[in-house]
Design an enzyme around this catalytic site. Structure first.
Site, PDB file in Angstrom:
ATOM      1  N   ASP A  42      17.644 -17.382  11.070  1.00 45.03           N
ATOM      2  CA  ASP A  42      18.570 -16.441  11.720  1.00 45.03           C
ATOM      3  C   ASP A  42      19.949 -16.506  11.053  1.00 45.03           C
ATOM      4  O   ASP A  42      20.488 -15.501  10.615  1.00 45.03           O
ATOM      5  CB  ASP A  42      18.735 -16.784  13.209  1.00 45.03           C
ATOM      6  N   GLU A 300      11.620 -16.169   6.608  1.00 46.70           N
ATOM      7  CA  GLU A 300      12.003 -14.807   6.240  1.00 46.70           C
ATOM      8  C   GLU A 300      12.939 -14.726   5.036  1.00 46.70           C
ATOM      9  O   GLU A 300      12.774 -13.893   4.158  1.00 46.70           O
ATOM     10  CB  GLU A 300      12.675 -14.152   7.455  1.00 46.70           C
ATOM     11  N   SER A 302      13.794 -17.248   2.682  1.00 47.99           N
ATOM     12  CA  SER A 302      13.419 -17.883   1.419  1.00 47.99           C
ATOM     13  C   SER A 302      12.269 -17.142   0.739  1.00 47.99           C
ATOM     14  O   SER A 302      12.123 -17.220  -0.479  1.00 47.99           O
ATOM     15  CB  SER A 302      13.086 -19.360   1.615  1.00 47.99           C
TER      16      SER A 302
HETATM   17  C1  LIG Z   1      16.087 -26.163   2.830  1.00 47.20           C
HETATM   18  C2  LIG Z   1      17.260 -25.256   2.612  1.00 47.20           C
HETATM   19  C3  LIG Z   1      17.282 -23.988   3.158  1.00 47.20           C
HETATM   20  N1  LIG Z   1      18.361 -23.175   2.964  1.00 47.20           N
HETATM   21  C4  LIG Z   1      18.401 -21.850   3.564  1.00 47.20           C
HETATM   22  C5  LIG Z   1      17.632 -20.783   2.850  1.00 47.20           C
HETATM   23  C6  LIG Z   1      17.439 -19.782   3.972  1.00 47.20           C
HETATM   24  O1  LIG Z   1      18.584 -18.970   4.086  1.00 47.20           O
HETATM   25  C7  LIG Z   1      17.309 -20.669   5.208  1.00 47.20           C
HETATM   26  C8  LIG Z   1      15.881 -20.840   5.641  1.00 47.20           C
HETATM   27  O2  LIG Z   1      15.468 -19.689   6.314  1.00 47.20           O
HETATM   28  P1  LIG Z   1      14.029 -19.072   6.142  1.00 47.20           P
HETATM   29  O3  LIG Z   1      13.677 -19.089   4.719  1.00 47.20           O
HETATM   30  O4  LIG Z   1      14.037 -17.751   6.804  1.00 47.20           O
HETATM   31  O5  LIG Z   1      13.058 -20.084   6.880  1.00 47.20           O
HETATM   32  P2  LIG Z   1      13.154 -20.823   8.319  1.00 47.20           P
HETATM   33  O6  LIG Z   1      11.804 -21.242   8.643  1.00 47.20           O
HETATM   34  O7  LIG Z   1      14.181 -21.883   8.293  1.00 47.20           O
HETATM   35  O8  LIG Z   1      13.622 -19.722   9.318  1.00 47.20           O
HETATM   36  C9  LIG Z   1      12.772 -19.065  10.251  1.00 47.20           C
HETATM   37  O9  LIG Z   1      13.544 -18.842  11.392  1.00 47.20           O
HETATM   38  C10 LIG Z   1      12.844 -18.173  12.427  1.00 47.20           C
HETATM   39  C11 LIG Z   1      13.713 -18.070  13.645  1.00 47.20           C
HETATM   40  C12 LIG Z   1      12.422 -16.823  11.946  1.00 47.20           C
HETATM   41  O10 LIG Z   1      11.734 -16.142  12.928  1.00 47.20           O
HETATM   42  C13 LIG Z   1      11.512 -17.017  10.774  1.00 47.20           C
HETATM   43  O11 LIG Z   1      11.073 -15.783  10.269  1.00 47.20           O
HETATM   44  C14 LIG Z   1      12.263 -17.777   9.705  1.00 47.20           C
HETATM   45  O12 LIG Z   1      13.285 -16.958   9.206  1.00 47.20           O
HETATM   46  O13 LIG Z   1      17.860 -21.921   4.871  1.00 47.20           O
HETATM   47  C15 LIG Z   1      19.434 -23.600   2.216  1.00 47.20           C
HETATM   48  O14 LIG Z   1      20.410 -22.843   2.054  1.00 47.20           O
HETATM   49  N2  LIG Z   1      19.426 -24.857   1.693  1.00 47.20           N
HETATM   50  C16 LIG Z   1      18.392 -25.719   1.869  1.00 47.20           C
HETATM   51  O15 LIG Z   1      18.439 -26.857   1.353  1.00 47.20           O
END
Ligand SMILES: Cc1cn([C@H]2C[C@H](O)[C@@H](COP(=O)(O)OP(=O)(O)O[C@H]3O[C@@H](C)[C@H](O)[C@@H](O)[C@H]3O)O2)c(=O)[nH]c1=O
Length: 393
Positions: A42, A300, A302
């Site tokens: 989010d 979503e 990544s």
């Molecule tokens: C591990 C890591 C992630 N990130 C960031 C990348 C992304 O912006 C974020 C991870 O988000 P996502 O890839 O979306 O995966 P997520 O599993 O963390 O988030 C999830 O949250 C739920 C509430 C949603 O419904 C899902 O669809 C999904 O978006 O964290 C970093 O910036 N540095 C890091 O070291």
């Protein structure tokens, strides 16, 4: 250059086509609301969108109920983005509206904007401020309902905002959707990226192994994947697994804490080496994906970054209790035009079992570069939002 939204908006989807529109570059005040429900998606998406809009000259207030992840995700902040606490009730912060009336209201992922904020906007309107453009940005999916639902209006019937219109905005993978987050300059940054220098700066001891990033929840087949890498590497070549901090690292530790797992190995992890990463900024998270030969992504945000990286990737979709994610996954694989081995691997990686087909990285390369190329040809989410707002203001 912008996107033209076609149609009256009376219950019909509005199509898109590219046109020139200088209005979309006018700086406006955006208020983006974000509730952190779970994980980092989010705030990850809302931050990326806020920074993208600000980089295009917009003023953004990001209201978030838990901004703690931004300390590592975006330690440097971004000029033009102000992060504000979404308190319940919003209280004194609403007063800050006075200096810069809201022009674009955005709720993300189905959260409902604080009613006192809407009331403050309505008060401003009574004293001459323009009616804000109100947008609800939805979850990303490749399913067909997205094209049908994108840009549909929802007239507000009650309360201080009665008579306003809320617009549904669906990110997506086709020209009939709101597109994907893709900040200007992304391709240039990728072209300038120096993998050796970045790995050294992260203190990752790289001896030329195939690099594989791992960002996942707790896939039941994780032990099998680690075992496969340890025994066979990636097509016989040694693998260095770069494990993201948080749930992915805990899941890997859990596999290794099961001592039975190690029994077949005589010399440690064989062809597998592991580096556990700290929490990275979003910028460095991108670098991680660009540096690797194969990326395991989740959720979503990544997955989109994985698409832009253009490397073979495997997606662990965010699991939903009602199994709705399975249809979403199939639609995504269809959008990718994924080869059978990639479909089979996704089915297993997202399934309840521990079995996993072999990683067929070389068989996935063409698919990931073709989809990147195709999606780069479509208007991105930020551009589409700017054009939409220009049209509706
Ligand atoms: C591990 C890591 C992630 N990130 C960031 C990348 C992304 O912006 C974020 C991870 O988000 P996502 O890839 O979306 O995966 P997520 O599993 O963390 O988030 C999830 O949250 C739920 C509430 C949603 O419904 C899902 O669809 C999904 O978006 O964290 C970093 O910036 N540095 C890091 O070291």
């Amino acid at each position: 250059m912008g996107i033209e939204f076609v149609g009256s908006g009376h219950g019909e989807r509005e199509g898109t086509r590219i046109v020139d529109n200088p209005e979309m570059n006018r700086s406006r005040q955006w208020d983006i609301f974000c509730k952190v429900i779970d994980n980092h998606g989010d705030i990850g998406v809302c931050w990326r969108l806020s920074a993208d809009l600000a980089a295009r000259g917009q003023q953004v207030r990001l209201w978030v109920d838990d901004a703690s992840a931004l300390e590592w995700m975006a330690p440097a902040g971004h000029p033009g983005v102000t992060v504000l606490p979404w308190l319940e009730p919003l209280g004194l912060n609403v007063l800050r509206l006075g200096s810069a009336p809201c022009e674009v209201l955005m709720e993300s992922f189905g959260c409902e904007i604080a009613p006192e904020f809407i009331a403050a906007c309505a008060d401003q309107q009574k004293i001459g401020a323009p009616k804000p453009v109100w947008i609800n940005v939805e979850y990303l999916s490749a399913e067909s309902y997205v094209e049908r639902s994108h840009a549909l209006p929802s007239p507000v019937q009650h309360g201080p905002a009665a008579g306003w219109t809320k617009w549904f905005f669906y990110p997506g993978f086709t020209t009939a959707t709101g597109g994907l987050l893709r900040e200007p300059g992304l391709q240039q940054r990728q072209a300038d990226f120096d993998r050796v220098a970045w790995l050294a700066a992260q203190h990752i001891a790289w001896a030329g192994e195939k690099l594989v990033s791992l960002f996942c929840y707790e896939p039941p087949a994780l032990a099998t994947l680690l075992h496969e890498f340890a025994h066979a590497g990636l097509a016989g070549e040694p693998v260095r697994l770069l494990v993201a901090a948080g749930r992915a690292a805990s899941a890997v530790h859990a596999v290794f804490s099961d001592r039975k797992w190690l029994r077949p190995m005589s010399d440690g992890l064989g062809l597998l080496s592991i580096s556990y990463l700290p929490l990275l900024s979003q910028t460095d998270f991108d670098h991680l994906l660009w540096a690797c030969d194969l990326n395991f992504v989740r959720g979503e945000d990544s997955v989109v970054r994985g698409l832009w990286a253009g490397k073979p990737f495997v997606w662990q979709i965010y699991p939903q209790d009602d199994q709705a994610h399975q249809a979403k996954l199939q639609a995504f694989l269809g959008m990718l035009d994924a080869p059978p081995s990639l479909r089979a691997f996704h089915r297993a990686w997202n399934g309840p079992g521990r079995d996993l087909p072999a990683v067929d990285r070389s068989g996935w390369i063409e698919c990931s570069s073709a989809v990147r190329q195709r999606l780069l040809g479509q208007a991105d989410l930020g551009s589409q939002l700017l054009e939409f707002v220009a049209k509706k203001s």
